[in-house]
Design a protein around this motif. Structure first.
Motif, PDB file in Angstrom:
ATOM      1  N   THR A 255       0.851  -1.180   0.000  1.00 22.33           N
ATOM      2  CA  THR A 255       0.000   0.000   0.000  1.00 22.33           C
ATOM      3  C   THR A 255       0.894   1.239   0.000  1.00 22.33           C
ATOM      4  O   THR A 255       2.051   1.182   0.428  1.00 22.33           O
ATOM      5  CB  THR A 255      -0.876   0.038   1.261  1.00 22.33           C
ATOM      6  OG1 THR A 255      -0.018   0.028   2.412  1.00 22.33           O
ATOM      7  CG2 THR A 255      -1.818  -1.157   1.325  1.00 22.33           C
ATOM      8  N   LEU A 256       0.373   2.355  -0.476  1.00 20.98           N
ATOM      9  CA  LEU A 256       1.172   3.584  -0.447  1.00 20.98           C
ATOM     10  C   LEU A 256       1.510   3.988   0.983  1.00 20.98           C
ATOM     11  O   LEU A 256       2.606   4.483   1.262  1.00 20.98           O
ATOM     12  CB  LEU A 256       0.430   4.726  -1.151  1.00 20.98           C
ATOM     13  CG  LEU A 256       0.100   4.560  -2.636  1.00 20.98           C
ATOM     14  CD1 LEU A 256      -0.401   5.880  -3.208  1.00 20.98           C
ATOM     15  CD2 LEU A 256       1.268   4.043  -3.441  1.00 20.98           C
ATOM     16  N   PHE A 257       0.561   3.767   1.892  1.00 22.83           N
ATOM     17  CA  PHE A 257       0.811   4.231   3.264  1.00 22.83           C
ATOM     18  C   PHE A 257       1.874   3.394   3.970  1.00 22.83           C
ATOM     19  O   PHE A 257       2.414   3.817   4.988  1.00 22.83           O
ATOM     20  CB  PHE A 257      -0.477   4.281   4.092  1.00 22.83           C
ATOM     21  CG  PHE A 257      -1.132   2.958   4.367  1.00 22.83           C
ATOM     22  CD1 PHE A 257      -0.628   2.083   5.315  1.00 22.83           C
ATOM     23  CD2 PHE A 257      -2.285   2.592   3.693  1.00 22.83           C
ATOM     24  CE1 PHE A 257      -1.242   0.878   5.590  1.00 22.83           C
ATOM     25  CE2 PHE A 257      -2.921   1.393   3.957  1.00 22.83           C
ATOM     26  CZ  PHE A 257      -2.385   0.525   4.900  1.00 22.83           C
ATOM     27  N   PHE A 258       2.206   2.234   3.451  1.00 24.99           N
ATOM     28  CA  PHE A 258       3.262   1.434   4.065  1.00 24.99           C
ATOM     29  C   PHE A 258       4.581   2.192   4.036  1.00 24.99           C
ATOM     30  O   PHE A 258       5.322   2.207   5.018  1.00 24.99           O
ATOM     31  CB  PHE A 258       3.401   0.095   3.334  1.00 24.99           C
ATOM     32  CG  PHE A 258       4.357  -0.857   3.993  1.00 24.99           C
ATOM     33  CD1 PHE A 258       3.897  -1.770   4.928  1.00 24.99           C
ATOM     34  CD2 PHE A 258       5.711  -0.845   3.694  1.00 24.99           C
ATOM     35  CE1 PHE A 258       4.775  -2.652   5.553  1.00 24.99           C
ATOM     36  CE2 PHE A 258       6.593  -1.720   4.306  1.00 24.99           C
ATOM     37  CZ  PHE A 258       6.129  -2.626   5.237  1.00 24.99           C
ATOM     38  N   ASN A 259       4.870   2.834   2.906  1.00 23.11           N
ATOM     39  CA  ASN A 259       6.106   3.603   2.777  1.00 23.11           C
ATOM     40  C   ASN A 259       5.939   5.076   3.103  1.00 23.11           C
ATOM     41  O   ASN A 259       6.924   5.770   3.342  1.00 23.11           O
ATOM     42  CB  ASN A 259       6.671   3.460   1.364  1.00 23.11           C
ATOM     43  CG  ASN A 259       7.260   2.090   1.111  1.00 23.11           C
ATOM     44  OD1 ASN A 259       6.647   1.270   0.443  1.00 23.11           O
ATOM     45  ND2 ASN A 259       8.419   1.816   1.672  1.00 23.11           N
ATOM     46  N   PHE A 260       4.694   5.556   3.101  1.00 23.22           N
ATOM     47  CA  PHE A 260       4.443   6.984   3.333  1.00 23.22           C
ATOM     48  C   PHE A 260       3.355   7.164   4.390  1.00 23.22           C
ATOM     49  O   PHE A 260       2.302   7.730   4.120  1.00 23.22           O
ATOM     50  CB  PHE A 260       4.051   7.657   2.008  1.00 23.22           C
ATOM     51  CG  PHE A 260       5.101   7.537   0.953  1.00 23.22           C
ATOM     52  CD1 PHE A 260       6.163   8.421   0.893  1.00 23.22           C
ATOM     53  CD2 PHE A 260       5.049   6.497   0.033  1.00 23.22           C
ATOM     54  CE1 PHE A 260       7.150   8.280  -0.068  1.00 23.22           C
ATOM     55  CE2 PHE A 260       6.034   6.351  -0.936  1.00 23.22           C
ATOM     56  CZ  PHE A 260       7.090   7.244  -0.983  1.00 23.22           C
ATOM     57  N   PRO A 261       3.604   6.705   5.617  1.00 23.34           N
ATOM     58  CA  PRO A 261       2.567   6.751   6.654  1.00 23.34           C
ATOM     59  C   PRO A 261       2.176   8.166   7.082  1.00 23.34           C
ATOM     60  O   PRO A 261       1.072   8.374   7.591  1.00 23.34           O
ATOM     61  CB  PRO A 261       3.194   5.981   7.822  1.00 23.34           C
ATOM     62  CG  PRO A 261       4.670   6.088   7.595  1.00 23.34           C
ATOM     63  CD  PRO A 261       4.843   6.085   6.096  1.00 23.34           C
ATOM     64  N   GLU A 262       3.053   9.134   6.847  1.00 25.70           N
ATOM     65  CA  GLU A 262       2.752  10.505   7.241  1.00 25.70           C
ATOM     66  C   GLU A 262       1.843  11.210   6.239  1.00 25.70           C
ATOM     67  O   GLU A 262       1.269  12.257   6.539  1.00 25.70           O
ATOM     68  CB  GLU A 262       4.051  11.307   7.398  1.00 25.70           C
ATOM     69  CG  GLU A 262       5.065  10.704   8.361  1.00 25.70           C
ATOM     70  CD  GLU A 262       4.528  10.648   9.781  1.00 25.70           C
ATOM     71  OE1 GLU A 262       3.835  11.605  10.187  1.00 25.70           O
ATOM     72  OE2 GLU A 262       4.794   9.647  10.480  1.00 25.70           O
ATOM     73  N   ASP A 263       1.715  10.654   5.062  1.00 27.36           N
ATOM     74  CA  ASP A 263       0.908  11.257   4.003  1.00 27.36           C
ATOM     75  C   ASP A 263      -0.532  10.764   4.145  1.00 27.36           C
ATOM     76  O   ASP A 263      -0.848   9.610   3.844  1.00 27.36           O
ATOM     77  CB  ASP A 263       1.486  10.861   2.639  1.00 27.36           C
ATOM     78  CG  ASP A 263       0.790  11.546   1.476  1.00 27.36           C
ATOM     79  OD1 ASP A 263      -0.362  12.008   1.639  1.00 27.36           O
ATOM     80  OD2 ASP A 263       1.384  11.615   0.387  1.00 27.36           O
ATOM     81  N   LYS A 264      -1.418  11.632   4.592  1.00 28.82           N
ATOM     82  CA  LYS A 264      -2.799  11.227   4.857  1.00 28.82           C
ATOM     83  C   LYS A 264      -3.515  10.731   3.603  1.00 28.82           C
ATOM     84  O   LYS A 264      -4.338   9.815   3.657  1.00 28.82           O
ATOM     85  CB  LYS A 264      -3.567  12.382   5.493  1.00 28.82           C
ATOM     86  CG  LYS A 264      -3.083  12.727   6.891  1.00 28.82           C
ATOM     87  CD  LYS A 264      -3.882  13.861   7.502  1.00 28.82           C
ATOM     88  CE  LYS A 264      -3.377  14.175   8.905  1.00 28.82           C
ATOM     89  NZ  LYS A 264      -4.126  15.308   9.527  1.00 28.82           N
ATOM     90  N   LYS A 265      -3.209  11.330   2.454  1.00 28.83           N
ATOM     91  CA  LYS A 265      -3.866  10.897   1.217  1.00 28.83           C
ATOM     92  C   LYS A 265      -3.453   9.474   0.835  1.00 28.83           C
ATOM     93  O   LYS A 265      -4.222   8.738   0.209  1.00 28.83           O
ATOM     94  CB  LYS A 265      -3.541  11.856   0.074  1.00 28.83           C
ATOM     95  CG  LYS A 265      -4.285  13.171   0.150  1.00 28.83           C
ATOM     96  CD  LYS A 265      -4.072  13.976  -1.121  1.00 28.83           C
ATOM     97  CE  LYS A 265      -4.881  15.267  -1.078  1.00 28.83           C
ATOM     98  NZ  LYS A 265      -4.692  16.080  -2.304  1.00 28.83           N
ATOM     99  N   ALA A 266      -2.249   9.094   1.205  1.00 24.12           N
ATOM    100  CA  ALA A 266      -1.757   7.760   0.845  1.00 24.12           C
ATOM    101  C   ALA A 266      -2.605   6.656   1.469  1.00 24.12           C
ATOM    102  O   ALA A 266      -2.651   5.536   0.955  1.00 24.12           O
ATOM    103  CB  ALA A 266      -0.300   7.611   1.273  1.00 24.12           C
ATOM    104  N   TRP A 267      -3.291   6.963   2.563  1.00 24.15           N
ATOM    105  CA  TRP A 267      -4.110   5.964   3.246  1.00 24.15           C
ATOM    106  C   TRP A 267      -5.411   5.672   2.500  1.00 24.15           C
ATOM    107  O   TRP A 267      -6.087   4.677   2.773  1.00 24.15           O
ATOM    108  CB  TRP A 267      -4.418   6.429   4.667  1.00 24.15           C
ATOM    109  CG  TRP A 267      -3.214   6.395   5.556  1.00 24.15           C
ATOM    110  CD1 TRP A 267      -2.192   7.297   5.599  1.00 24.15           C
ATOM    111  CD2 TRP A 267      -2.888   5.381   6.501  1.00 24.15           C
ATOM    112  NE1 TRP A 267      -1.251   6.921   6.517  1.00 24.15           N
ATOM    113  CE2 TRP A 267      -1.663   5.747   7.099  1.00 24.15           C
ATOM    114  CE3 TRP A 267      -3.520   4.210   6.921  1.00 24.15           C
ATOM    115  CZ2 TRP A 267      -1.043   4.968   8.071  1.00 24.15           C
ATOM    116  CZ3 TRP A 267      -2.910   3.433   7.904  1.00 24.15           C
ATOM    117  CH2 TRP A 267      -1.690   3.817   8.461  1.00 24.15           C
ATOM    118  N   ASP A 268      -5.772   6.524   1.556  1.00 24.16           N
ATOM    119  CA  ASP A 268      -7.050   6.361   0.850  1.00 24.16           C
ATOM    120  C   ASP A 268      -6.906   5.833  -0.575  1.00 24.16           C
ATOM    121  O   ASP A 268      -7.907   5.626  -1.253  1.00 24.16           O
ATOM    122  CB  ASP A 268      -7.787   7.707   0.805  1.00 24.16           C
ATOM    123  CG  ASP A 268      -8.175   8.191   2.190  1.00 24.16           C
ATOM    124  OD1 ASP A 268      -8.531   7.353   3.037  1.00 24.16           O
ATOM    125  OD2 ASP A 268      -8.114   9.420   2.424  1.00 24.16           O
TER     126      ASP A 268
END
Length: 201
Positions: free
Chosen positions: A115-128
């Motif tokens: 998932t994008l948030f795996f590498n970019f957990p600080e990026d809120k958009k990456a979680w969606d």
């Protein structure tokens, strides 16, 4: 992506699906090419399936069963063949990168497809974002998901600059959504700027 998060890194699909693919049909050829492009960036890349039209069996016992149509990359027509060849060759060039990802998965349980948030957990958009993924930590893939699709939106996570994988002259700041062309011979892929992927791309 869910399988990777669940601790199963060796995930794949049967490229083209298993049943119902008619190799002479242009719609299926488009599906197969797009699936092949996606499969190039999956943990395991595998062409597999029972293609149509079926042929009669050629022997006794199990040989009496019908046989599927040809399923090699040259079986999908002159338009598809050079594209499939291009991505087949790319997969081989990526072997050093993939080997490193597999070693990380073995040692640490790190997903290969992420998932994008795996590498970019600080990026809120990456979680969606659910229709893009990271192939390892340095390659972002945005598959073409619809028939005849000529463009698609791609979100580039913040915290990195992103280089178009197939046109290195195009570099983008992270933290934005861009619209990219999706010609039949390619798939939107981006690499983190300045990272040594370990292969010629």
């Amino acid at each position: 992506q869910n399988m990777g998060l669940a601790g199963i890194p060796w995930w794949t699909t049967d490229i083209g699906g298993f049943h119902g693919g008619y190799t002479e049909h242009e719609d299926f050829r488009e599906l197969f090419v797009r699936w092949f492009q996606f499969g190039t960036f999956c943990p395991v890349m595998r062409v597999h399936g029972d293609r149509e039209p079926h042929r009669p069996g050629i022997g006794d016992g199990g040989g009496m069963m019908v046989a599927g149509a040809d399923n090699e990359i040259w079986s999908y027509g002159e338009k598809a063949y050079p594209i499939l060849t291009k991505f087949h060759a790319l997969r081989y060039r990526m072997q050093p990168y993939i080997k490193r990802l597999m070693q990380e998965a073995h040692a640490f349980g790190t997903p290969v497809m992420r998932t994008l948030f795996f590498n970019f957990p600080e990026d809120k958009k990456a979680w969606d974002i659910e229709d893009q993924f990271m192939f390892g930590g340095d390659i972002l893939v945005a598959p073409v998901l619809y028939a005849g699709q000529e463009k698609r939106s791609v979100y580039l996570p913040e915290g990195a600059r992103w280089v178009d994988f197939f046109d290195k002259s195009k570099v983008y700041e992270g933290g934005q959504t861009i619209e990219v062309d999706t010609p039949f011979d390619t798939i939107p892929v981006f690499a983190r700027e300045g990272v040594d992927l370990g292969f010629d791309w």
